[in-house]
Write a protein that holds these residues in place. Structure first.
Motif, PDB file in Angstrom:
ATOM      1  N   UNK A   1      13.739  11.254  -4.362  1.00 18.62           N
ATOM      2  CA  UNK A   1      13.542  12.053  -3.147  1.00 18.62           C
ATOM      3  C   UNK A   1      12.061  12.148  -2.801  1.00 18.62           C
ATOM      4  N   UNK A   2      11.229  12.479  -3.786  1.00 20.42           N
ATOM      5  CA  UNK A   2       9.805  12.656  -3.509  1.00 20.42           C
ATOM      6  C   UNK A   2       9.128  11.327  -3.176  1.00 20.42           C
ATOM      7  N   UNK A   3       9.580  10.249  -3.799  1.00 21.17           N
ATOM      8  CA  UNK A   3       8.951   8.949  -3.513  1.00 21.17           C
ATOM      9  C   UNK A   3       9.196   8.527  -2.069  1.00 21.17           C
ATOM     10  N   UNK A   4      10.329   8.962  -1.485  1.00 20.60           N
ATOM     11  CA  UNK A   4      10.630   8.602  -0.101  1.00 20.60           C
ATOM     12  C   UNK A   4       9.621   9.226   0.858  1.00 20.60           C
ATOM     13  N   UNK A   5       9.367  10.557   0.751  1.00 22.19           N
ATOM     14  CA  UNK A   5       8.422  11.138   1.711  1.00 22.19           C
ATOM     15  C   UNK A   5       6.985  10.773   1.370  1.00 22.19           C
ATOM     16  N   UNK A   6       6.696  10.489   0.107  1.00 28.63           N
ATOM     17  CA  UNK A   6       5.360   9.999  -0.235  1.00 28.63           C
ATOM     18  C   UNK A   6       5.122   8.628   0.402  1.00 28.63           C
ATOM     19  N   UNK A   7       6.162   7.797   0.421  1.00 26.75           N
ATOM     20  CA  UNK A   7       6.046   6.477   1.043  1.00 26.75           C
ATOM     21  C   UNK A   7       5.825   6.601   2.547  1.00 26.75           C
ATOM     22  N   UNK A   8       6.487   7.557   3.180  1.00 27.77           N
ATOM     23  CA  UNK A   8       6.274   7.790   4.607  1.00 27.77           C
ATOM     24  C   UNK A   8       4.801   8.062   4.911  1.00 27.77           C
ATOM     25  N   UNK A   9       4.176   8.890   4.073  1.00 30.21           N
ATOM     26  CA  UNK A   9       2.772   9.247   4.295  1.00 30.21           C
ATOM     27  C   UNK A   9       1.859   8.080   3.949  1.00 30.21           C
ATOM     28  N   UNK A  10       2.092   7.463   2.804  1.00 30.33           N
ATOM     29  CA  UNK A  10       1.169   6.415   2.332  1.00 30.33           C
ATOM     30  C   UNK A  10       1.200   5.168   3.208  1.00 30.33           C
ATOM     31  N   UNK A  11       2.371   4.820   3.747  1.00 31.31           N
ATOM     32  CA  UNK A  11       2.477   3.588   4.533  1.00 31.31           C
ATOM     33  C   UNK A  11       2.462   3.834   6.040  1.00 31.31           C
ATOM     34  N   UNK A  12       3.240   4.820   6.487  1.00 28.72           N
ATOM     35  CA  UNK A  12       3.383   5.013   7.932  1.00 28.72           C
ATOM     36  C   UNK A  12       2.240   5.817   8.537  1.00 28.72           C
ATOM     37  N   UNK A  13       1.853   6.899   7.886  1.00 27.65           N
ATOM     38  CA  UNK A  13       0.787   7.745   8.429  1.00 27.65           C
ATOM     39  C   UNK A  13      -0.588   7.211   8.077  1.00 27.65           C
ATOM     40  N   UNK A  14      -0.772   6.802   6.824  1.00 21.35           N
ATOM     41  CA  UNK A  14      -2.096   6.414   6.339  1.00 21.35           C
ATOM     42  C   UNK A  14      -2.202   4.943   5.942  1.00 21.35           C
ATOM     43  N   UNK A  15      -1.219   4.135   6.292  1.00 25.95           N
ATOM     44  CA  UNK A  15      -1.185   2.762   5.792  1.00 25.95           C
ATOM     45  C   UNK A  15      -2.431   1.949   6.091  1.00 25.95           C
ATOM     46  N   UNK A  16      -2.804   1.843   7.373  1.00 32.07           N
ATOM     47  CA  UNK A  16      -3.982   1.044   7.742  1.00 32.07           C
ATOM     48  C   UNK A  16      -5.262   1.639   7.162  1.00 32.07           C
ATOM     49  N   UNK A  17      -5.354   2.960   7.138  1.00 35.98           N
ATOM     50  CA  UNK A  17      -6.558   3.603   6.606  1.00 35.98           C
ATOM     51  C   UNK A  17      -6.695   3.347   5.108  1.00 35.98           C
ATOM     52  N   UNK A  18      -5.593   3.389   4.388  1.00 39.91           N
ATOM     53  CA  UNK A  18      -5.652   3.133   2.950  1.00 39.91           C
ATOM     54  C   UNK A  18      -6.070   1.696   2.671  1.00 39.91           C
ATOM     55  N   UNK A  19      -5.608   0.772   3.507  1.00 42.96           N
ATOM     56  CA  UNK A  19      -6.030  -0.631   3.353  1.00 42.96           C
ATOM     57  C   UNK A  19      -7.518  -0.760   3.669  1.00 42.96           C
ATOM     58  N   UNK A  20      -7.934  -0.155   4.794  1.00 43.81           N
ATOM     59  CA  UNK A  20      -9.315  -0.285   5.251  1.00 43.81           C
ATOM     60  C   UNK A  20     -10.311   0.273   4.240  1.00 43.81           C
ATOM     61  N   UNK A  21      -9.949   1.397   3.610  1.00 44.95           N
ATOM     62  CA  UNK A  21     -10.885   2.052   2.684  1.00 44.95           C
ATOM     63  C   UNK A  21     -10.560   1.767   1.227  1.00 44.95           C
ATOM     64  N   UNK A  22      -9.685   0.770   1.000  1.00 44.57           N
ATOM     65  CA  UNK A  22      -9.387   0.298  -0.354  1.00 44.57           C
ATOM     66  C   UNK A  22      -8.941   1.440  -1.266  1.00 44.57           C
TER      67      UNK A  22
END
Length: 282
Positions: free
Chosen positions: A28-49
């Motif tokens: 359950x928790x991995x699902x909403x964590x994935x929403x944040x890490x990929x959908x909300x912050x995906x490009x930013x996490x890639x950009x800032x490594x």
């Protein structure tokens, strides 16, 4: 039972609760964590490594809409892309305003983001257009993530049997109005360049009752919102005294010994209740 990062690994969390989640809760928790890490912050996490368990599969470029050629994309190397970390600015949690659980305040949440103006200017000069940012709006998943972080932080000082965990039904998706227990400070705290995240366990002691609230700031080295989550409560004078002493809180307020209670308007204490006693406790 699986280990659980308090602050998620994908945002640099280093603190871990050992054997803290069953397989079902972890899914359950991995699902909403994935929403944040990929959908909300995906490009930013890639950009800032940002940290990732699959860095070898991380893309080296990001596709961005070409404003001069509709329907076309520009392939931008990740080091050039001035991605933004999107956050939500929130009012005080509903329970702390004395509101019923049916009142949803999430329509008042505002999208905000710190920006790197120098990087944006360099990008504009190089590519001949302002950067176009893409993300998916995930307010519920973001708030559930905050609630999970807060619960983990509280368990650094307390055992699960020490308090009634108000936040768990919201984390697991059994209750939907996250704005009832999750809120924030409307103004911005001073930046703290050395910190990647900051968490505090706070408590307020009422007659025969203790309220446990966790304060969270992600990336306090930037102008990011500070949040609070009502994690749980404790019933009974003796038990409230025991837990009050057990919490190593940055801020603790004993309303009993203060003699009276007045609403706190100072935004520094954004997690203090506006009304007492809270209708939800009746």
């Amino acid at each position: 039972m699986t280990d659980e990062h308090i602050m998620p690994y994908f945002i640099g969390g280093a603190h871990v609760l050992k054997e803290a989640s069953c397989d079902n809760c972890a899914r359950i928790t991995s699902k909403f964590e994935l929403d944040v890490s990929r959908d909300l912050w995906g490009d930013a996490r890639i950009s800032y490594n940002a940290p990732s368990r699959r860095k070898k599969k991380r893309p080296t470029s990001i596709l961005m809409r070409d404003e001069h050629n509709p329907g076309h994309k520009i392939k931008v190397p990740v080091e050039d892309y001035p991605a933004v970390m999107v956050f939500y600015r929130m009012p005080k949690a509903g329970i702390l305003q004395g509101l019923p659980e049916t009142v949803d305040l999430s329509n008042n949440w505002e999208l905000v983001s710190p920006v790197d103006t120098d990087k944006i200017d360099r990008f504009t000069a190089k590519y001949g257009q302002r950067p176009v940012m893409s993300f998916k709006n995930t307010p519920d998943s973001f708030a559930r993530l905050l609630a999970k972080i807060a619960y983990g932080q509280a368990l650094c000082s307390l055992s699960p049997d020490d308090f009634r965990p108000i936040c768990i039904p919201y984390i697991l998706g059994q209750k939907k109005n996250l704005s009832y227990i999750v809120g924030g400070r409307w103004s911005y705290s001073d930046m703290k360049p050395q910190l990647g995240y900051e968490m505090r366990t706070n408590c307020i002691k009422f007659p025969g009752k203790l309220l446990i609230i966790v304060e969270i700031q992600i990336l306090p080295n930037n102008s990011t919102p500070t949040y609070h989550v009502v994690v749980g409560d404790v019933d009974g004078e003796e038990e409230s005294d025991r837990i009050y002493k057990k919490i190593e809180a940055t801020y603790s307020f004993d309303i009993i010994n203060a003699g009276s209670y007045k609403p706190v308007n100072n935004d520094i204490f954004h997690w203090m209740p506006s009304y007492w006693p809270l209708p939800a406790w009746k």
